[in-house]
Design a protein around this motif. Structure first.
Motif, mmCIF file in Angstrom:
data_model
loop_
_atom_site.group_PDB
_atom_site.id
_atom_site.type_symbol
_atom_site.label_atom_id
_atom_site.label_comp_id
_atom_site.label_asym_id
_atom_site.label_seq_id
_atom_site.Cartn_x
_atom_site.Cartn_y
_atom_site.Cartn_z
ATOM 1 N N ASN A 175 6.665 -1.864 -6.960
ATOM 2 C CA ASN A 175 7.439 -0.860 -6.217
ATOM 3 C C ASN A 175 7.909 -1.399 -4.874
ATOM 4 O O ASN A 175 9.010 -1.072 -4.416
ATOM 5 C CB ASN A 175 6.609 0.404 -6.022
ATOM 6 N N GLN A 176 7.085 -2.228 -4.228
ATOM 7 C CA GLN A 176 7.503 -2.842 -2.974
ATOM 8 C C GLN A 176 8.702 -3.758 -3.213
ATOM 9 O O GLN A 176 9.639 -3.789 -2.418
ATOM 10 C CB GLN A 176 6.362 -3.644 -2.353
ATOM 11 N N TRP A 177 8.687 -4.482 -4.316
ATOM 12 C CA TRP A 177 9.788 -5.385 -4.649
ATOM 13 C C TRP A 177 11.101 -4.611 -4.786
ATOM 14 O O TRP A 177 12.164 -5.083 -4.370
ATOM 15 C CB TRP A 177 9.471 -6.134 -5.942
ATOM 16 N N LYS A 178 11.029 -3.409 -5.358
ATOM 17 C CA LYS A 178 12.235 -2.598 -5.551
ATOM 18 C C LYS A 178 12.900 -2.251 -4.220
ATOM 19 O O LYS A 178 14.125 -2.103 -4.154
ATOM 20 C CB LYS A 178 11.893 -1.312 -6.304
ATOM 21 N N TYR B 184 5.464 -11.453 -1.068
ATOM 22 C CA TYR B 184 6.168 -10.974 0.120
ATOM 23 C C TYR B 184 7.194 -11.993 0.579
ATOM 24 O O TYR B 184 8.346 -11.651 0.886
ATOM 25 C CB TYR B 184 5.173 -10.671 1.235
ATOM 26 N N GLY B 185 6.775 -13.266 0.637
ATOM 27 C CA GLY B 185 7.700 -14.310 1.043
ATOM 28 C C GLY B 185 8.845 -14.465 0.057
ATOM 29 O O GLY B 185 9.998 -14.700 0.451
ATOM 30 N N GLN B 186 8.563 -14.326 -1.210
ATOM 31 C CA GLN B 186 9.603 -14.444 -2.230
ATOM 32 C C GLN B 186 10.627 -13.326 -2.120
ATOM 33 O O GLN B 186 11.821 -13.538 -2.335
ATOM 34 C CB GLN B 186 8.957 -14.460 -3.613
ATOM 35 N N MET B 187 10.159 -12.136 -1.766
ATOM 36 C CA MET B 187 11.083 -11.019 -1.551
ATOM 37 C C MET B 187 12.055 -11.340 -0.422
ATOM 38 O O MET B 187 13.273 -11.177 -0.556
ATOM 39 C CB MET B 187 10.315 -9.746 -1.182
ATOM 40 N N LYS B 188 11.502 -11.788 0.695
ATOM 41 C CA LYS B 188 12.329 -12.083 1.862
ATOM 42 C C LYS B 188 13.287 -13.241 1.573
ATOM 43 O O LYS B 188 14.456 -13.209 1.971
ATOM 44 C CB LYS B 188 11.448 -12.412 3.069
ATOM 45 N N GLN B 189 12.805 -14.272 0.885
ATOM 46 C CA GLN B 189 13.662 -15.396 0.548
ATOM 47 C C GLN B 189 14.848 -14.948 -0.305
ATOM 48 O O GLN B 189 15.982 -15.393 -0.091
ATOM 49 C CB GLN B 189 12.869 -16.449 -0.231
ATOM 50 N N GLN C 79 0.822 -1.205 0.000
ATOM 51 C CA GLN C 79 0.000 0.000 0.000
ATOM 52 C C GLN C 79 0.857 1.257 0.000
ATOM 53 O O GLN C 79 0.632 2.184 -0.783
ATOM 54 C CB GLN C 79 -0.924 -0.001 1.213
ATOM 55 N N GLN C 80 1.880 1.298 0.864
ATOM 56 C CA GLN C 80 2.733 2.483 0.939
ATOM 57 C C GLN C 80 3.580 2.655 -0.318
ATOM 58 O O GLN C 80 3.832 3.775 -0.753
ATOM 59 C CB GLN C 80 3.641 2.384 2.171
ATOM 60 N N ALA C 81 4.016 1.530 -0.891
ATOM 61 C CA ALA C 81 4.879 1.601 -2.072
ATOM 62 C C ALA C 81 4.102 1.909 -3.342
ATOM 63 O O ALA C 81 4.684 2.376 -4.323
ATOM 64 C CB ALA C 81 5.628 0.280 -2.230
ATOM 65 N N GLY C 82 2.800 1.622 -3.322
ATOM 66 C CA GLY C 82 2.001 1.859 -4.516
ATOM 67 C C GLY C 82 1.948 0.650 -5.437
ATOM 68 O O GLY C 82 1.829 0.805 -6.659
ATOM 69 N N ASP D 221 15.087 -5.629 -4.035
ATOM 70 C CA ASP D 221 16.214 -5.114 -4.829
ATOM 71 C C ASP D 221 17.149 -4.227 -4.020
ATOM 72 O O ASP D 221 18.379 -4.378 -4.086
ATOM 73 C CB ASP D 221 15.696 -4.339 -6.046
ATOM 74 N N LEU D 222 16.594 -3.278 -3.275
ATOM 75 C CA LEU D 222 17.435 -2.348 -2.524
ATOM 76 C C LEU D 222 18.162 -3.058 -1.399
ATOM 77 O O LEU D 222 19.356 -2.799 -1.145
ATOM 78 C CB LEU D 222 16.592 -1.191 -1.980
ATOM 79 N N ASN D 223 17.484 -3.975 -0.717
ATOM 80 C CA ASN D 223 18.153 -4.735 0.340
ATOM 81 C C ASN D 223 19.330 -5.531 -0.209
ATOM 82 O O ASN D 223 20.409 -5.565 0.401
ATOM 83 C CB ASN D 223 17.156 -5.691 1.023
ATOM 84 N N ILE D 224 19.146 -6.154 -1.352
ATOM 85 C CA ILE D 224 20.224 -6.939 -1.952
ATOM 86 C C ILE D 224 21.367 -6.037 -2.397
ATOM 87 O O ILE D 224 22.550 -6.353 -2.177
ATOM 88 C CB ILE D 224 19.677 -7.774 -3.130
#
Length: 233
Positions: free
Chosen positions: A86-89, A128-133, A79-82, A93-96
């Motif tokens: 955008n949340q994935w980024k 969400y889980g895929q992002m964290k993984q 919701q915040q990312a739009g 992406d940014l965390n990596i």
């Protein structure tokens, strides 16, 4: 004395990590990189405010001396990312990108706040889980002296921007804890301050060369143990 970098220092868990480090006499410097200034202040704080997150990796690389430990509690919501893209980024992406920059810069220990259930059958199928993984796997593969991953359940605490339905769920979990005991609450979610203390406690153990594993995963029970039961302020 340890030097640290906190990414996500203006978020719920990250702000508690920061405030915990700023009151620790064994920490000589605490760096942050964020879009806005963190609320916590202290004589050991070195805050970098940069609205353009594409510049964060370069800012990290320029920190001298290189932090011994980097904490990442960076994350947002769809919701915040739009939207998911955008949340994935940010969450992925940014965390990596920052984990890789930390490794290249010579950071010895990396602490990532992930989420419970991301390795489950259902969690692993959801974005969400895929992002964290993806972040967890990258942190493991980078080969830090110690990589620490925390997998809390529901994060309990007051957010600046409440998640949809978050206050109701948080209230319900805390009510269950009052009615049936803190163990019930702990099985569902952990206070943001407890998660932050567990992250700092685990990092201290790693700094002393006493981490039980090179890739150390803290599940919910471990977070409660390190962040509350064995915590010494």
């Amino acid at each position: 004395m340890a030097t640290n970098l906190v990414i996500g220092s203006t978020g719920l868990v990250g702000s508690h990590i920061l405030s915990t480090l700023l009151t620790d006499s064994t920490v000589s410097a605490v760096h942050t990189i964020s879009r806005r200034a963190p609320k916590s202040t202290g004589s050991t704080l070195h805050a970098t405010v940069e609205a353009d997150s594409t510049q964060w990796a370069a800012k990290l690389s320029a920190i001298q001396p290189t932090p011994s430990t980097t904490f990442s509690a960076l994350g947002t919501t769809r919701q915040q990312a739009g939207g998911i893209a955008n949340q994935w980024k940010i969450d992925h992406d940014l965390n990596i990108e920052l984990a890789r920059a930390a490794k290249t810069a010579g950071v010895r220990n990396f602490v990532f706040v992930s989420s419970a259930g991301t390795r489950g059958l259902l969690g692993g199928r959801l974005p969400y889980g895929q992002m964290k993984q993806g972040v967890e796997d990258t942190v493991k593969e980078l080969g830090f002296e110690t990589a620490i991953v925390l997998r809390p359940g529901m994060i309990l605490g007051e957010r600046e921007v409440p998640h949809q339905g978050g206050p109701l769920l948080t209230g319900s979990v805390k009510a269950l804890g009052r009615w049936f005991g803190i163990g019930v609450q702990d099985s569902l979610g952990q206070e943001a301050e407890v998660i932050a203390r567990a992250a700092v406690h685990a990092a201290k153990i790693a700094e002393e060369g006493k981490a039980p594993e090179k890739y150390w995963v803290l599940e919910q029970r471990d977070i409660v143990r390190l962040g509350r039961t064995e915590w010494k302020s």
